[in-house]
Scaffold this motif. Structure first.
Motif, PDB file in Angstrom:
ATOM      1  N   PRO A 157      -0.297   8.393  -8.350  1.00  0.00           N
ATOM      2  CA  PRO A 157      -0.894   9.494  -7.589  1.00  0.00           C
ATOM      3  C   PRO A 157       0.141  10.575  -7.301  1.00  0.00           C
ATOM      4  O   PRO A 157       1.180  10.300  -6.705  1.00  0.00           O
ATOM      5  CB  PRO A 157      -1.358   8.814  -6.300  1.00  0.00           C
ATOM      6  CG  PRO A 157      -0.410   7.661  -6.124  1.00  0.00           C
ATOM      7  CD  PRO A 157      -0.021   7.220  -7.505  1.00  0.00           C
ATOM      8  N   VAL A 158      -0.151  11.805  -7.731  1.00  0.00           N
ATOM      9  CA  VAL A 158       0.733  12.924  -7.402  1.00  0.00           C
ATOM     10  C   VAL A 158       0.403  13.426  -6.001  1.00  0.00           C
ATOM     11  O   VAL A 158       1.300  13.742  -5.211  1.00  0.00           O
ATOM     12  CB  VAL A 158       0.584  14.054  -8.445  1.00  0.00           C
ATOM     13  CG1 VAL A 158       1.486  15.241  -8.087  1.00  0.00           C
ATOM     14  CG2 VAL A 158       0.921  13.536  -9.834  1.00  0.00           C
ATOM     15  N   THR A 159      -0.888  13.485  -5.692  1.00  0.00           N
ATOM     16  CA  THR A 159      -1.343  13.746  -4.324  1.00  0.00           C
ATOM     17  C   THR A 159      -1.777  12.418  -3.712  1.00  0.00           C
ATOM     18  O   THR A 159      -1.868  11.408  -4.406  1.00  0.00           O
ATOM     19  CB  THR A 159      -2.521  14.735  -4.332  1.00  0.00           C
ATOM     20  OG1 THR A 159      -3.542  14.223  -5.208  1.00  0.00           O
ATOM     21  CG2 THR A 159      -2.089  16.105  -4.804  1.00  0.00           C
ATOM     22  N   GLY A 160      -2.066  12.418  -2.422  1.00  0.00           N
ATOM     23  CA  GLY A 160      -2.384  11.167  -1.742  1.00  0.00           C
ATOM     24  C   GLY A 160      -3.693  11.212  -0.978  1.00  0.00           C
ATOM     25  O   GLY A 160      -3.723  10.897   0.208  1.00  0.00           O
ATOM     26  N   ARG A 161      -4.763  11.599  -1.653  1.00  0.00           N
ATOM     27  CA  ARG A 161      -6.069  11.663  -0.979  1.00  0.00           C
ATOM     28  C   ARG A 161      -6.658  10.266  -0.787  1.00  0.00           C
ATOM     29  O   ARG A 161      -6.384   9.346  -1.554  1.00  0.00           O
ATOM     30  CB  ARG A 161      -7.051  12.514  -1.793  1.00  0.00           C
ATOM     31  CG  ARG A 161      -6.530  13.858  -2.246  1.00  0.00           C
ATOM     32  CD  ARG A 161      -6.160  14.773  -1.103  1.00  0.00           C
ATOM     33  NE  ARG A 161      -5.661  16.039  -1.610  1.00  0.00           N
ATOM     34  CZ  ARG A 161      -4.929  16.880  -0.902  1.00  0.00           C
ATOM     35  NH1 ARG A 161      -4.602  16.595   0.355  1.00  0.00           N
ATOM     36  NH2 ARG A 161      -4.513  18.014  -1.424  1.00  0.00           N
ATOM     37  N   SER A 162      -7.501  10.154   0.212  1.00  0.00           N
ATOM     38  CA  SER A 162      -8.188   8.898   0.470  1.00  0.00           C
ATOM     39  C   SER A 162      -9.034   8.506  -0.733  1.00  0.00           C
ATOM     40  O   SER A 162      -9.793   9.318  -1.270  1.00  0.00           O
ATOM     41  CB  SER A 162      -9.075   9.045   1.716  1.00  0.00           C
ATOM     42  OG  SER A 162      -9.766   7.853   1.988  1.00  0.00           O
ATOM     43  N   HIS A 163      -8.896   7.253  -1.171  1.00  0.00           N
ATOM     44  CA  HIS A 163      -9.667   6.693  -2.287  1.00  0.00           C
ATOM     45  C   HIS A 163      -9.449   7.458  -3.596  1.00  0.00           C
ATOM     46  O   HIS A 163     -10.256   7.342  -4.524  1.00  0.00           O
ATOM     47  CB  HIS A 163     -11.168   6.667  -1.963  1.00  0.00           C
ATOM     48  CG  HIS A 163     -11.544   5.711  -0.880  1.00  0.00           C
ATOM     49  ND1 HIS A 163     -12.850   5.436  -0.552  1.00  0.00           N
ATOM     50  CD2 HIS A 163     -10.793   4.964  -0.032  1.00  0.00           C
ATOM     51  CE1 HIS A 163     -12.900   4.568   0.455  1.00  0.00           C
ATOM     52  NE2 HIS A 163     -11.655   4.270   0.783  1.00  0.00           N
ATOM     53  N   GLN A 164      -8.371   8.209  -3.687  1.00  0.00           N
ATOM     54  CA  GLN A 164      -8.160   9.088  -4.841  1.00  0.00           C
ATOM     55  C   GLN A 164      -8.220   8.344  -6.174  1.00  0.00           C
ATOM     56  O   GLN A 164      -8.931   8.772  -7.104  1.00  0.00           O
ATOM     57  CB  GLN A 164      -6.806   9.795  -4.713  1.00  0.00           C
ATOM     58  CG  GLN A 164      -6.421  10.632  -5.926  1.00  0.00           C
ATOM     59  CD  GLN A 164      -5.096  11.335  -5.742  1.00  0.00           C
ATOM     60  OE1 GLN A 164      -4.834  11.931  -4.705  1.00  0.00           O
ATOM     61  NE2 GLN A 164      -4.229  11.271  -6.739  1.00  0.00           N
ATOM     62  N   LEU A 165      -7.470   7.257  -6.289  1.00  0.00           N
ATOM     63  CA  LEU A 165      -7.405   6.553  -7.566  1.00  0.00           C
ATOM     64  C   LEU A 165      -8.766   5.984  -7.953  1.00  0.00           C
ATOM     65  O   LEU A 165      -9.168   6.035  -9.118  1.00  0.00           O
ATOM     66  CB  LEU A 165      -6.356   5.443  -7.498  1.00  0.00           C
ATOM     67  CG  LEU A 165      -4.935   5.883  -7.125  1.00  0.00           C
ATOM     68  CD1 LEU A 165      -4.009   4.675  -7.066  1.00  0.00           C
ATOM     69  CD2 LEU A 165      -4.407   6.913  -8.110  1.00  0.00           C
TER      70      LEU A 165
END
Length: 220
Positions: A157-165
């Motif tokens: 993950p480059v960004t860290g949003r909730s449930h991103q992956l």
């Protein structure tokens, strides 16, 4: 969406990966909250278990309840501030491993899809090009299993949003196995848990400044 009954795994002691004067790295088990949830029945969590042994431990980042793997805690407020800056400045490298449904065609790639909370179905997230926050994930295929119609993939993950992956892989048409929020009936039935694990983590040590790295193999 109805509330999921919280049944944390039994406390069998901390799986400590690293401890020094500044920070603590643990392997969080699947099914355990990183921080307390709402209500008396959601107080058993990773930070509380760590604080039983290290009372000064403070949260720096989180993993989804269903995700296992490396989680860093600061020892005291000064270290919490220092580590938080490293996370905010994206100086922390994290790599996850997951098993997804289907055969992911490209060997590697990049996902850029903006994400926003799916408010009527919280805590679900969704892709939204109008109001979503920029979200970026890098992926690399580790292995394909044509017989099982599954792919093992490394995710950064480059960004860290909730449930991103989880949402990004779903958007590619490859939901993670065992995912109760985003999987279909078939992908949910293929695994007893979400097959997502935070496998490696590295950052500049907040005291020495030298790059420190830790690893913890996925249990699946």
């Amino acid at each position: 969406m109805s509330e999921v009954i919280y049944t944390p795994p039994p406390d069998e002691g901390l799986d400590l990966i690293h401890v020094d004067e500044a920070l603590i790295v643990v392997n969080k088990p699947e099914g355990l909250l990183s921080v307390p949830g709402r209500g008396a029945d959601r107080q058993d969590c990773m930070v509380h278990r760590v604080q039983q042994r290290f009372p000064e431990a403070l949260t720096v980042h989180r993993l989804d309840m269903a995700t296992s793997g490396l989680l860093v805690f600061a020892r005291g407020e000064a270290m919490q501030r220092a580590l938080s800056v490293l996370f905010q400045d994206r100086q922390v490298d994290k790599r996850y491993v997951a098993v997804v449904k289907g055969l992911l065609a490209p060997d590697h790639g990049e996902i850029n899809l903006p994400l926003i909370a799916d408010w009527p179905n919280r805590p679900r997230q969704m892709v939204c090009f109008e109001r979503g926050k920029p979200s970026q994930t890098l992926f690399e295929v580790l292995a394909r299993d044509p017989l099982k119609d599954e792919t093992r993939v490394a995710l950064t993950p480059v960004t860290g949003r909730s449930h991103q992956l989880r949402v990004h892989m779903l958007a590619l048409g490859h939901p993670m196995l065992g995912d109760p929020f985003y999987g279909d009936a078939d992908s949910q039935a293929r695994a007893p848990r979400l097959l997502l694990h935070a496998e490696t983590l590295s950052l500049p040590h907040p005291v020495s400044g030298e790059r420190a790295s830790w690893g913890c193999a996925a249990p699946f």
